[in-house]
Design an enzyme around this catalytic site. Structure first.
Site, PDB file in Angstrom:
ATOM      1  N   LYS A   4     -10.143  -0.719  -4.845  1.00  0.00           N
ATOM      2  CA  LYS A   4      -9.743   0.446  -3.782  1.00  0.00           C
ATOM      3  C   LYS A   4     -11.515   0.628  -3.704  1.00  0.00           C
ATOM      4  O   LYS A   4     -12.022   1.953  -4.134  1.00  0.00           O
ATOM      5  CB  LYS A   4      -8.429   1.486  -3.916  1.00  0.00           C
ATOM      6  CG  LYS A   4      -8.304   2.960  -3.115  1.00  0.00           C
ATOM      7  CD  LYS A   4      -7.807   1.472  -1.649  1.00  0.00           C
ATOM      8  CE  LYS A   4      -7.737   2.289  -0.676  1.00  0.00           C
ATOM      9  NZ  LYS A   4      -6.671   2.921  -0.088  1.00  0.00           N
ATOM     10  N   LEU A  58      -4.410   9.694   7.896  1.00  0.00           N
ATOM     11  CA  LEU A  58      -5.854   9.236   7.761  1.00  0.00           C
ATOM     12  C   LEU A  58      -5.877   7.917   7.905  1.00  0.00           C
ATOM     13  O   LEU A  58      -4.989   7.099   6.134  1.00  0.00           O
ATOM     14  CB  LEU A  58      -6.947   9.897   7.301  1.00  0.00           C
ATOM     15  CG  LEU A  58      -6.579  11.612   7.533  1.00  0.00           C
ATOM     16  CD1 LEU A  58      -8.416  11.990   6.642  1.00  0.00           C
ATOM     17  CD2 LEU A  58      -7.396  11.313   9.075  1.00  0.00           C
ATOM     18  N   ASP A 114       1.433   2.974   3.286  1.00  0.00           N
ATOM     19  CA  ASP A 114       0.923   4.586   3.313  1.00  0.00           C
ATOM     20  C   ASP A 114       1.278   5.238   2.624  1.00  0.00           C
ATOM     21  O   ASP A 114       0.969   6.018   3.026  1.00  0.00           O
ATOM     22  CB  ASP A 114      -0.406   4.294   4.615  1.00  0.00           C
ATOM     23  CG  ASP A 114      -1.408   5.396   3.754  1.00  0.00           C
ATOM     24  OD1 ASP A 114      -1.904   5.320   2.545  1.00  0.00           O
ATOM     25  OD2 ASP A 114      -2.427   5.435   4.247  1.00  0.00           O
ATOM     26  N   HIS A 133       1.103  -1.256   0.441  1.00  0.00           N
ATOM     27  CA  HIS A 133       0.070   0.177  -0.410  1.00  0.00           C
ATOM     28  C   HIS A 133       0.510   1.292   0.138  1.00  0.00           C
ATOM     29  O   HIS A 133       1.344   0.922   0.775  1.00  0.00           O
ATOM     30  CB  HIS A 133      -0.775  -0.400   1.315  1.00  0.00           C
ATOM     31  CG  HIS A 133      -1.809   1.201   1.089  1.00  0.00           C
ATOM     32  ND1 HIS A 133      -2.869   0.665   1.890  1.00  0.00           N
ATOM     33  CD2 HIS A 133      -2.000   2.479   0.866  1.00  0.00           C
ATOM     34  CE1 HIS A 133      -3.610   2.643   1.834  1.00  0.00           C
ATOM     35  NE2 HIS A 133      -2.638   3.018   1.034  1.00  0.00           N
ATOM     36  N   ASN A 184      -5.397   6.694  -6.143  1.00  0.00           N
ATOM     37  CA  ASN A 184      -5.887   8.197  -5.798  1.00  0.00           C
ATOM     38  C   ASN A 184      -5.544   9.452  -6.336  1.00  0.00           C
ATOM     39  O   ASN A 184      -5.335  10.582  -6.014  1.00  0.00           O
ATOM     40  CB  ASN A 184      -6.451   8.406  -4.457  1.00  0.00           C
ATOM     41  CG  ASN A 184      -5.151   7.898  -3.624  1.00  0.00           C
ATOM     42  OD1 ASN A 184      -4.353   8.193  -3.946  1.00  0.00           O
ATOM     43  ND2 ASN A 184      -5.341   8.648  -2.320  1.00  0.00           N
ATOM     44  N   HIS A 236       1.357   4.978  -2.372  1.00  0.00           N
ATOM     45  CA  HIS A 236       1.035   6.597  -3.076  1.00  0.00           C
ATOM     46  C   HIS A 236       2.462   7.218  -4.210  1.00  0.00           C
ATOM     47  O   HIS A 236       3.688   7.619  -3.278  1.00  0.00           O
ATOM     48  CB  HIS A 236       0.547   7.563  -2.480  1.00  0.00           C
ATOM     49  CG  HIS A 236      -0.592   6.935  -1.397  1.00  0.00           C
ATOM     50  ND1 HIS A 236      -2.125   7.080  -2.128  1.00  0.00           N
ATOM     51  CD2 HIS A 236      -0.638   6.981  -0.447  1.00  0.00           C
ATOM     52  CE1 HIS A 236      -3.072   6.736  -1.412  1.00  0.00           C
ATOM     53  NE2 HIS A 236      -2.026   5.942  -0.275  1.00  0.00           N
ATOM     54  N   HIS A 238      -4.214  -0.262   6.159  1.00  0.00           N
ATOM     55  CA  HIS A 238      -4.119   0.502   7.343  1.00  0.00           C
ATOM     56  C   HIS A 238      -4.938   0.175   8.375  1.00  0.00           C
ATOM     57  O   HIS A 238      -6.081   1.930   9.398  1.00  0.00           O
ATOM     58  CB  HIS A 238      -3.579   1.925   7.206  1.00  0.00           C
ATOM     59  CG  HIS A 238      -5.014   2.735   6.069  1.00  0.00           C
ATOM     60  ND1 HIS A 238      -6.369   2.289   6.231  1.00  0.00           N
ATOM     61  CD2 HIS A 238      -4.786   3.053   4.695  1.00  0.00           C
ATOM     62  CE1 HIS A 238      -6.567   2.653   5.363  1.00  0.00           C
ATOM     63  NE2 HIS A 238      -6.372   3.469   4.916  1.00  0.00           N
ATOM     64  N   HIS A 241       3.406  14.655   0.601  1.00  0.00           N
ATOM     65  CA  HIS A 241       2.583  15.686   0.200  1.00  0.00           C
ATOM     66  C   HIS A 241       3.446  16.645   0.452  1.00  0.00           C
ATOM     67  O   HIS A 241       4.684  17.178   1.336  1.00  0.00           O
ATOM     68  CB  HIS A 241       1.900  16.215   1.582  1.00  0.00           C
ATOM     69  CG  HIS A 241       0.653  14.943   1.489  1.00  0.00           C
ATOM     70  ND1 HIS A 241      -0.889  15.572   0.607  1.00  0.00           N
ATOM     71  CD2 HIS A 241       0.349  13.620   2.274  1.00  0.00           C
ATOM     72  CE1 HIS A 241      -1.355  14.387   0.943  1.00  0.00           C
ATOM     73  NE2 HIS A 241      -0.942  13.433   1.426  1.00  0.00           N
ATOM     74  N   ALA A 283      -3.286  18.104   5.115  1.00  0.00           N
ATOM     75  CA  ALA A 283      -3.071  17.547   4.351  1.00  0.00           C
ATOM     76  C   ALA A 283      -2.948  15.851   4.905  1.00  0.00           C
ATOM     77  O   ALA A 283      -1.743  15.842   5.739  1.00  0.00           O
ATOM     78  CB  ALA A 283      -1.990  17.548   3.038  1.00  0.00           C
TER      79      ALA A 283
HETATM   80  O1  DOR Z   1      -3.267   9.266   4.823  1.00  0.00           O
HETATM   81  C1  DOR Z   1      -3.090   9.179   4.555  1.00  0.00           C
HETATM   82  N1  DOR Z   1      -3.543   9.288   3.065  1.00  0.00           N
HETATM   83  N2  DOR Z   1      -4.272   8.255   4.440  1.00  0.00           N
HETATM   84  C2  DOR Z   1      -5.412   8.493   3.559  1.00  0.00           C
HETATM   85  O2  DOR Z   1      -5.881   7.533   2.614  1.00  0.00           O
HETATM   86  C3  DOR Z   1      -4.274   8.838   1.749  1.00  0.00           C
HETATM   87  C4  DOR Z   1      -2.741   8.934   1.486  1.00  0.00           C
HETATM   88  C5  DOR Z   1      -3.146  10.377   0.537  1.00  0.00           C
HETATM   89  O3  DOR Z   1      -3.082   9.724  -0.897  1.00  0.00           O
HETATM   90  O4  DOR Z   1      -2.359  11.250   0.374  1.00  0.00           O
HETATM   91 ZN    ZN Z   2      -3.496   4.940   1.185  1.00  0.00          ZN
END
Ligand code: DOR
Ligand code: ZN
Length: 365
Positions: free
Chosen positions: A107, A232, A261, A13, A42, A15, A188, A265, A275
């Site tokens: 997802k 989150l 996760d 998991h 996402n 990004h 998560h 950012h 964020a």
């Molecule tokens: O903390 C998070 N960041 N939780 C998520 O579900 C998405 C992720 C993100 O894409 O930044």
């Molecule tokens: Zn995530």
């Protein structure tokens, strides 16, 4: 010096976003012994089609995988991009994905519940749906961001409840009943309620656990408002951390595995809030090793090492049916460094920077 010789692991998991910084994120993952990833969909726009070039409203798995590969992701032994479930997801799209071999997972995002989740459709609409029936029939894994969305502040998080606990209480038993063959990854997990659900659900349900949820609590975030720890679902209380630590270190456990996760950012604190997302590129295995030690596991012992390898390297690929990795990496118990990532789009601050905790493990490939 204590040293763990491990097969390269999969971050199931993460990004990688899009744009010019992708290459830096991918490089950081490769440098921490990562042999493969599930790169979450996402992005902007979301990855909600299977193949073809996509358009300004939706990208396809095929197109996004090519972007990741071109940014250095071709070095991964395995790359999975789940399909973002939106109002346009149809049973025939699932069939198309499954037949093409591109679709391995979908997802679920709670609408407006987290970063770029505005295309999500509530879980109440999916349970019993033809789309979920096709997931069962095609053995496509359902990855769930399990939080109740749209709650007022006072019910969102408290000492006795959380958006996550409510989601697991209200929807997950119904989901299991309605779809007995569905294979599910609870992403998560952060709360004792979610942990208990996974443990009671049996082997068709698994869960990813992040380093930050094993290492920290809400108090760590609030003390100094260390917003780099804001993600989150939010970090929870000590009894939740304890439940997570017990679950991941339990003898012979097969349901819990690594999924960081890691979520870069470039601007965390903004005019209208913060964020959500912690970045752990470059330092996740070190943080996981620290969390295992903090849970009382002796990584110098065979049982301790075995438990750690199961969590970091073995359980995830086994749940997803992925090939085993031929390469290895070393995790050494020695002071390490978390590097701030300078990208074309800005600085990304990884954990545990600013968290009164220095890395006590380092990686050598
Ligand atoms: O903390 C998070 N960041 N939780 C998520 O579900 C998405 C992720 C993100 O894409 O930044
Ligand atoms: Zn995530």
């Amino acid at each position: 010096m204590l040293s763990l010789d491990l097969p390269k692991w999969y971050d199931l998991h993460t990004h990688f976003r899009q744009g010019p910084s992708m290459a830096a994120y991918i490089k950081a993952h490769l440098e921490m012994g990562c042999a493969g990833v599930i790169a979450m969909p996402n992005t902007k726009p979301p990855v909600s089609l299977i193949s073809g070039p996509g358009n300004e409203r939706a990208w396809s798995i095929e197109h996004y995988m090519e972007m990741v590969r071109q940014a250095g992701g071709d070095a991964f032994q395995c790359l999975i991009v789940p399909l973002y479930l939106t109002k346009d997801t149809s049973p025939s799209l699932i069939d198309e994905g499954s037949a093409s071999g591109l679709l391995r997972a979908c997802k679920y995002y709670p609408p407006h519940g987290t970063t770029n989740s505005e295309h999500g459709v509530p879980m109440s609409k999916w349970i019993g749906s033809a789309v979920f029936k096709r997931l069962e029939e095609t053995e496509t894994v359902l990855c769930i961001h399990g939080e109740q969305h749209g709650l007022p502040g006072e019910s969102y998080l408290g000492s006795k409840t959380s958006a996550e606990a409510q989601f697991y209480r209200e929807f997950m038993p119904r989901l299991l009943d309605a779809h007995p063959d569905l294979r599910i990854v609870c992403e998560h997990v952060t709360s004792k309620e979610a942990v208990a659900f996974v443990q009671s659900a049996g082997e068709r349900v698994a869960a990813t656990v992040t380093p930050q949820h094993l290492l920290y609590t809400l108090g760590h975030l609030i003390q100094g408002l260390r917003y780099h720890l804001y993600c989150l679902p939010i970090v929870k209380f000590e009894e939740d951390r304890l439940a997570l630590r017990e679950a991941v270190t339990a003898k012979g456990q097969r349901q819990f595995f690594a999924g960081t996760d890691s979520a870069p950012h470039t601007s965390k604190a903004t005019e209208c809030g913060c964020a959500a997302g912690c970045y752990v590129g470059g330092c996740a295995p070190q943080l996981y090793a620290m969390a295992f030690e903090a849970s009382g596991v002796d990584l110098a012992s065979d049982t301790g090492r075995g438990a750690f390898q199961r969590f970091l390297c073995d359980n995830g690929p086994s749940f997803y049916g992925l090939q085993t990795r031929d390469e290895r990496f070393l995790l050494e118990r020695a002071p390490g460094k978390s590097r701030i990532l300078e990208t074309e789009e800005g600085r990304i601050v990884p954990l545990p920077v600013g968290m009164d905790l220095a890395l006590s493990w380092r990686i050598s490939i």
